[in-house]
Design a protein around this motif. Structure first.
Motif, PDB file in Angstrom:
ATOM      1  N   THR A 114      16.273  -1.422  13.348  1.00  9.61           N
ATOM      2  CA  THR A 114      15.960  -0.540  12.772  1.00  9.61           C
ATOM      3  C   THR A 114      16.334   1.428  13.037  1.00  9.61           C
ATOM      4  O   THR A 114      16.449   1.103  15.180  1.00  9.61           O
TER       5      THR A 114
ATOM      6  N   SER B 200       4.152 -11.531   5.669  1.00  7.16           N
ATOM      7  CA  SER B 200       4.804 -11.851   5.363  1.00  7.16           C
ATOM      8  C   SER B 200       6.404 -11.827   5.355  1.00  7.16           C
ATOM      9  O   SER B 200       6.972 -12.894   5.000  1.00  7.16           O
TER      10      SER B 200
ATOM     11  N   PRO C  72      17.726  -5.014   7.663  1.00  3.94           N
ATOM     12  CA  PRO C  72      17.938  -5.662   9.479  1.00  3.94           C
ATOM     13  C   PRO C  72      16.912  -6.870  10.067  1.00  3.94           C
ATOM     14  O   PRO C  72      17.330  -6.593  11.551  1.00  3.94           O
TER      15      PRO C  72
ATOM     16  N   PRO D 270      15.499 -10.437   5.415  1.00  2.00           N
ATOM     17  CA  PRO D 270      16.112  -9.061   4.915  1.00  2.00           C
ATOM     18  C   PRO D 270      17.223  -8.801   5.278  1.00  2.00           C
ATOM     19  O   PRO D 270      16.457  -8.962   6.776  1.00  2.00           O
TER      20      PRO D 270
ATOM     21  N   GLU E  59      -4.093  -7.398   8.284  1.00  2.00           N
ATOM     22  CA  GLU E  59      -3.790  -5.848   7.756  1.00  2.00           C
ATOM     23  C   GLU E  59      -2.544  -5.661   6.969  1.00  2.00           C
ATOM     24  O   GLU E  59      -1.446  -6.643   7.861  1.00  2.00           O
TER      25      GLU E  59
HETATM   26  N1  LIG Z   1      13.077  -4.601   5.297  1.00  2.00           N
HETATM   27  C1  LIG Z   1      12.572  -4.329   6.639  1.00  2.00           C
HETATM   28  N2  LIG Z   1      12.680  -3.414   7.787  1.00  2.00           N
HETATM   29  C2  LIG Z   1      12.678  -2.825   8.578  1.00  2.00           C
HETATM   30  N3  LIG Z   1      11.389  -3.516   8.529  1.00  2.00           N
HETATM   31  C3  LIG Z   1      10.624  -3.785   7.731  1.00  2.00           C
HETATM   32  C4  LIG Z   1      10.852  -4.918   7.352  1.00  2.00           C
HETATM   33  N4  LIG Z   1      10.152  -5.946   6.295  1.00  2.00           N
HETATM   34  C5  LIG Z   1       9.260  -5.015   7.472  1.00  2.00           C
HETATM   35  N5  LIG Z   1       9.566  -4.172   7.826  1.00  2.00           N
HETATM   36  C6  LIG Z   1       8.046  -4.230   9.083  1.00  2.00           C
HETATM   37  O1  LIG Z   1       7.835  -5.432   9.226  1.00  2.00           O
HETATM   38  C7  LIG Z   1       6.323  -5.222   9.580  1.00  2.00           C
HETATM   39  C8  LIG Z   1       6.008  -6.332   8.944  1.00  2.00           C
HETATM   40  O2  LIG Z   1       5.757  -6.414   7.453  1.00  2.00           O
HETATM   41  P1  LIG Z   1       5.116  -7.188   6.428  1.00  2.00           P
HETATM   42  O3  LIG Z   1       5.421  -9.177   7.041  1.00  2.00           O
HETATM   43  O4  LIG Z   1       6.259  -7.116   4.682  1.00  2.00           O
HETATM   44  O5  LIG Z   1       3.848  -7.518   6.865  1.00  2.00           O
HETATM   45  P2  LIG Z   1       2.841  -7.627   5.969  1.00  2.00           P
HETATM   46  O6  LIG Z   1       1.376  -8.474   6.774  1.00  2.00           O
HETATM   47  O7  LIG Z   1       1.721  -6.560   5.005  1.00  2.00           O
HETATM   48  O8  LIG Z   1       3.036  -8.508   4.839  1.00  2.00           O
HETATM   49  C9  LIG Z   1       6.153  -3.711   9.018  1.00  2.00           C
HETATM   50  O9  LIG Z   1       5.721  -3.216  10.116  1.00  2.00           O
HETATM   51  C10 LIG Z   1       7.187  -3.526   8.374  1.00  2.00           C
HETATM   52  O10 LIG Z   1       7.427  -2.176   8.866  1.00  2.00           O
END
Ligand SMILES: Nc1ncnc2c1ncn2[C@@H]1O[C@H](COP(=O)(O)OP(=O)(O)O)[C@@H](O)[C@H]1O
Ligand SMILES: Nc1ncnc2c1ncn2[C@@H]1O[C@H](COP(=O)(O)OP(=O)(O)O)[C@@H](O)[C@H]1O
Ligand SMILES: [Mg+2]
Ligand SMILES: [Mg+2]
Lengths: 331, 326
Positions: free
Chosen positions: A14, A46, A59, A57, A40
Motif C-alpha cells: 500500500t 481472514s 494490493p 485481493p 484480534e
Molecule cells: N485489501 C486490503 N488492503 C490493504 N490491507 C489489507 C487488505 N485486507 C487486509 N489488509 C490488512 O491485512 C491485515 C490482516 O487483515 P485480516 O486478515 O482481515 O484480519 P483479521 O484477523 O481481522 O481477519 C490487516 O491489518 C489489514 O490492514
C-alpha cells in the motif's frame, strides 16, 4: 494430512508501506479435525483464509511459502484448476452472508447453481438436492424458503443458507471465517453443532476462525493463536486452555470473565492496543504490551518453538518459571 | 423502587410497513409491545435478547429519538412521553446515548476537542475557555491524552473512538446514559478496557445506565439487574446473579445454557437448543409469544398471555410455569 500450510507470507503493498498481514505462518490439518484460528481483528486471520482459497485481493500478494492440499500445491495451480477446487473440495463460509449471497436470485437458484456447475446436474435434480440441503441445515419449511430471496430471511437463516452452499459438494475442507460472530448464542450453538456434525459424518476438516475463546474451547481439536500476522502459540485445545504459555494467550484467557461464587467486579485487561501491521515494534511483536517482557524481547524476534508434545510457543520468556530465559529451547 | 430515576409503563412502538410491490398490504412491526421497567439512581439495568427483539428501539424511545406509539416514560417524576421539543432539549442534558458503531457515531468533520465540547456549546455551558478545559479533562478521564483534541476521529482506533464517544456523553454530567452495544464492535482485549472504564465512570459520576448488549458474560459483569426481551416484550427481569443462577423463564434458561464456556473439559455440558426461528414481529404468536419455540410449552400457553409476575425479591418472569423453577 489433508492440508499443510508452510511458511506462508501474504503482504499488502500500500501507499503507507508494506503490510505483513500473514508473515511466516505454518500449520497443518487432518481429515475430520477442527483447527481453531484465534486472534484480534487485523491480525491476519481472514487473509490467511483468503490465501488458502487463492482469493487475496490486490494490493495483496502471496509472497512466498507453500499451501499443499490433498496432493496439490495450490500456489502452482492455474486459475481454472483452482476455480474447480473452490466450492467443490474447499469451501469458505464468510462472517457476513451477504458477501456470498446474491440478492437478485432466490435461495434455491443459488444452491442449485452449485450442483449444475460442479456436478452437471439437471435443473430438477439440482432443486431437489437444494431442498434437502436446506432441510439438513435446519431451515424450517424448506419447500417455501427455497423460493425466497436473501433479504426475506433472518440473519441466522442466511448464515445457514451459506453453510448449505458451502457443504453442497461435500468438500474435504471448510474454512469458516467468524461464521457465528453476529448471531445470538442460541443460534450460534446450533450452527456450531451443525459444522461439528459434518466433521464427524463426512470427515470434513474445518478451520474455524473466531475471536471467541468460548466457541473455540467447545468446538476445536487444536488451536492456533495469531498476533500481528504470526502464530504465537499452537497446541491441542485442552493443552492450550490448561497450560497456556504465551503471554498474549494468557492475557486473552484472563480477560474472559469467570463466575464462581463471588462475581468479579472488574475485567482483567491486556494493556495497550494491537499494533498496526505497517508499523511493527522490533523484536517480539507483542513486547510493548507484555508484562513478562525482558530486554531480549525488544531486540530479537523469537521463533515458534516446540516446548514438548507439539505445543508450540513463540516467546523468549519461560512464563511458568517466571521470566527465565529459555535460550536452549529456541532454535 | 426507592430512588427511581426512570420508569417505563406499557411502552409501545409499532412501525407501520408496506408489504408487496405496491404497498397494498399495510402491516405493523410490533418492535416494542408493552414493556414495564424501572431504573434506579446509580443503577445499571441491562437489556438482552436476540437481534430484532426491540432493545435499540426501547433505548431510542426513552430518549425520545423516536415517538412512542403508547405508554408512559416517567423521568425524575415527570411523564416525558409527550414533552414538547423545548422541554426535550432541556431533558437531553440529563440523558445521553453511546452507540455501538464508533465509526459512524462521531462527526468526521469535527476535531475530537470539538466533538466533546459540542454538547456544552449547545447547552450554553460556561465560557469557551471553561469548555475547552472541561473537554481536555474528560478526554484525560477516559484515558486519552489531551493532545488528541486537535485531531480528527478517523485517526483513532475503534476503542479510542468509543472513548471519545464516552467523553462526549459525559460532558453534561447526565443522570442516565443509554449505552447501545457500546463494546460489540471492539476487540476482546479492548472490550475489557472499555467495560472497566464504563463501570468506573458510573460509580464516580453517579450515573444510571440502560446497557444494551448481547454478550451475556459482559452483562453479568456490569449489571445490577437484567431484563430479557423477546419479540418486543420482557420475559424476565431480576437481580443479575439471581437471573444467572436461577433463571425462571424457559427462554432465559436456553440463552444462558448456550453461552460458550472457555473450558474444554465442559464441552459436553447440556445446552438447551431452541426449535425454529424467532417469528416475525409482524405476526406475533397468540398466547405466550415464545410458545412456538418453548421446550416447556403446555397447550394452555397458546392461549394465555402470561403477565410479568414477581416470584420474590423483584425476580419477575412472564411464564405460567415459572413457579415450578422458583
Ligand atoms: N485489501 C486490503 N488492503 C490493504 N490491507 C489489507 C487488505 N485486507 C487486509 N489488509 C490488512 O491485512 C491485515 C490482516 O487483515 P485480516 O486478515 O482481515 O484480519 P483479521 O484477523 O481481522 O481477519 C490487516 O491489518 C489489514 O490492514
Ligand atoms: N424504523 C423502522 N421501521 C420499521 N421497522 C423497524 C424500524 N426500526 C426497527 N424496526 C424493527 O423493529 C424490530 C426491533 O428492532 P431493534 O429495536 O433495532 O432490535 P434490537 O436492537 O433488539 O436488535 C426489528 O424487527 C426491526 O426490524
Ligand atoms: Mg477477519
Ligand atoms: Mg440494536
Amino acid at each position: 494430512m489433508l492440508l499443510n500450510v508452510n511458511k506462508l507470507k501474504t503482504y499488502f503493498y500500500t501507499s503507507e508501506g508494506t503490510i505483513h498481514a500473514v508473515d511466516d505462518v505454518s500449520f497443518s490439518i487432518n481429515k475430520g479435525t477442527i483447527l481453531g484460528l484465534v486472534g484480534e481483528s487485523g491480525c491476519g486471520k481472514s487473509v490467511t483464509a483468503l490465501s488458502m482459497m487463492r482469493l487475496v485481493p490486490p494490493p495483496g500478494k502471496i509472497v512466498s511459502g507453500g499451501i499443499f492440499f490433498d496432493g496439490h500445491d495450490l500456489l502452482k495451480l492455474d486459475d481454472e484448476q483452482i476455480r474447480r477446487l473452490r466450492g467443490d473440495r474447499i469451501a469458505m463460509i464468510f462472517q457476513d452472508p451477504m458477501t456470498s449471497l446474491n440478492p437478485v436470485f432466490s435461495i434455491g437458484n443459488q444452491i442449485a447453481e452449485i450442483f449444475r456447475v460442479h456436478r452437471g446436474n439437471k435443473r430438477s435434480v439440482s432443486f431437489e438436492k437444494a431442498e434437502s440441503l436446506l432441510q439438513l441445515v435446519g431451515i424450517p419449511d424448506p419447500s417455501r424458503r427455497i423460493k425466497e430471496y436473501p433479504h426475506q430471511l433472518s440473519g441466522g437463516m442466511r448464515q445457514r443458507v451459506m453453510i448449505a452452499m458451502a457443504i453442497a459438494c461435500e468438500p474435504a475442507l471448510i474454512i469458516a471465517d467468524e461464521p457465528t460472530t453476529a448471531l445470538v448464542v442460541t443460534i450460534q450453538a446450533k450452527i456450531l453443532r451443525l459444522l461439528k456434525g459434518l466433521t464427524e459424518t463426512l470427515s470434513t476438516a474445518l478451520i474455524l476462525i473466531s475471536h471467541d475463546l468460548g466457541v473455540i474451547a467447545e468446538t476445536a481439536d487444536e488451536v492456533a493463536i495469531m498476533y500481528a500476522g504470526k502464530i504465537v502459540e499452537y497446541a491441542a485445545t485442552k493443552e492450550l486452555f490448561n497450560n497456556p504459555l504465551h503471554p498474549y494467550t494468557i492475557g486473552l484467557l484472563d480477560s474472559i470473565p469467570r463466575f464462581g461464587e463471588e462475581r468479579e467486579k472488574r475485567l482483567r485487561t491486556i494493556k495497550g492496543m494491537v499494533p498496526r501491521l505497517s508499523d511493527l515494534p522490533s523484536g517480539c511483536r507483542f513486547n510493548p504490551r507484555c508484562k513478562y517482557v525482558i530486554d531480549r524481547c525488544r531486540g530479537e524476534e523469537p521463533e515458534l518453538a516446540d516446548v514438548g508434545g507439539g505445543h508450540l510457543v513463540r516467546c523468549w520468556v519461560d512464563v511458568k518459571a517466571n521470566a527465565k530465559i529459555k535460550g536452549q529451547n529456541a532454535k | 423502587m426507592q430512588n427511581t430515576l426512570l420508569s417505563v409503563r406499557d411502552l409501545k412502538k409499532h412501525f407501520p410497513v408496506d408489504e408487496g410491490a405496491f404497498g397494498q398490504r399495510r402491516r405493523v412491526v410490533h418492535a416494542v409491545d408493552g414493556i414495564n421497567f424501572e431504573i434506579g439512581k446509580n443503577e445499571v439495568l441491562s437489556l438482552v435478547g436476540e437481534s430484532g427483539c426491540g432493545k435499540s428501539t426501547t433505548g431510542r424511545l426513552i430518549l425520545r429519538l423516536i415517538e412512542p406509539t403508547g405508554g408512559e416514560i416517567v423521568f425524575m417524576g415527570e411523564d416525558i412521553s409527550k414533552a414538547g421539543r423545548k422541554r426535550m432539549k432541556e431533558l437531553r442534558r440529563e440523558m445521553q446515548i453511546i452507540f455501538q458503531d464508533p465509526y459512524a457515531s462521531l462527526n468526521p468533520r469535527l476535531t475530537v476537542g470539538e466533538i466533546v465540547e459540542e454538547p456544552l456549546i449547545i447547552h450554553k455551558v460556561g465560557t469557551k475557555q471553561d469548555r475547552q478545559q472541561e473537554a481536555a479533562h474528560l478526554l484525560q478521564r477516559v484515558g486519552l491524552n489531551p493532545d488528541v483534541m486537535s485531531r480528527y476521529p478517523h485517526e483513532f482506533s475503534g476503542g479510542q473512538r468509543q472513548r471519545i464517544g464516552i467523553a462526549r456523553a459525559l460532558a453534561l454530567r447526565p443522570k442516565l446514559i443509554v449505552a447501545d452495544e457500546p463494546v460489540s464492535a471492539l476487540d476482546v482485549s479492548i472490550q475489557a478496557q472499555v467495560i472497566n472504564l464504563l463501570k468506573d465512570l458510573q460509580e464516580e459520576y453517579h450515573i444510571s445506565y440502560l446497557f444494551i448488549a448481547h454478550d451475556l458474560n459482559i452483562v453479568r459483569i456490569i449489571s445490577d439487574r437484567v431484563a430479557v426481551m423477546y419479540l418486543g416484550r420482557i420475559m424476565e427481569l431480576a437481580e443479575v446473579e439471581d437471573l444467572y443462577k436461577r433463571p425462571l423463564h424457559p427462554y432465559t434458561q436456553a440463552l444462558l445454557s448456550a453461552i460458550p464456556v472457555p473450558d474444554p473439559s465442559q464441552k459436553e455440558r447440556k445446552v438447551i437448543l431452541l426449535e425454529g426461528d424467532v417469528p416475525s414481529p409482524i405476526n406475533i404468536p397468540a398466547g405466550c409469544r415464545f410458545h412456538t419455540r418453548c421446550p416447556k410449552m403446555l397447550p394452555k400457553c397458546k392461549e394465555v398471555i402470561p403477565p410479568l409476575d414477581d416470584f420474590g425479591e423483584g425476580h419477575m418472569a412472564a411464564c405460567i410455569r415459572a413457579i415450578e423453577w422458583a
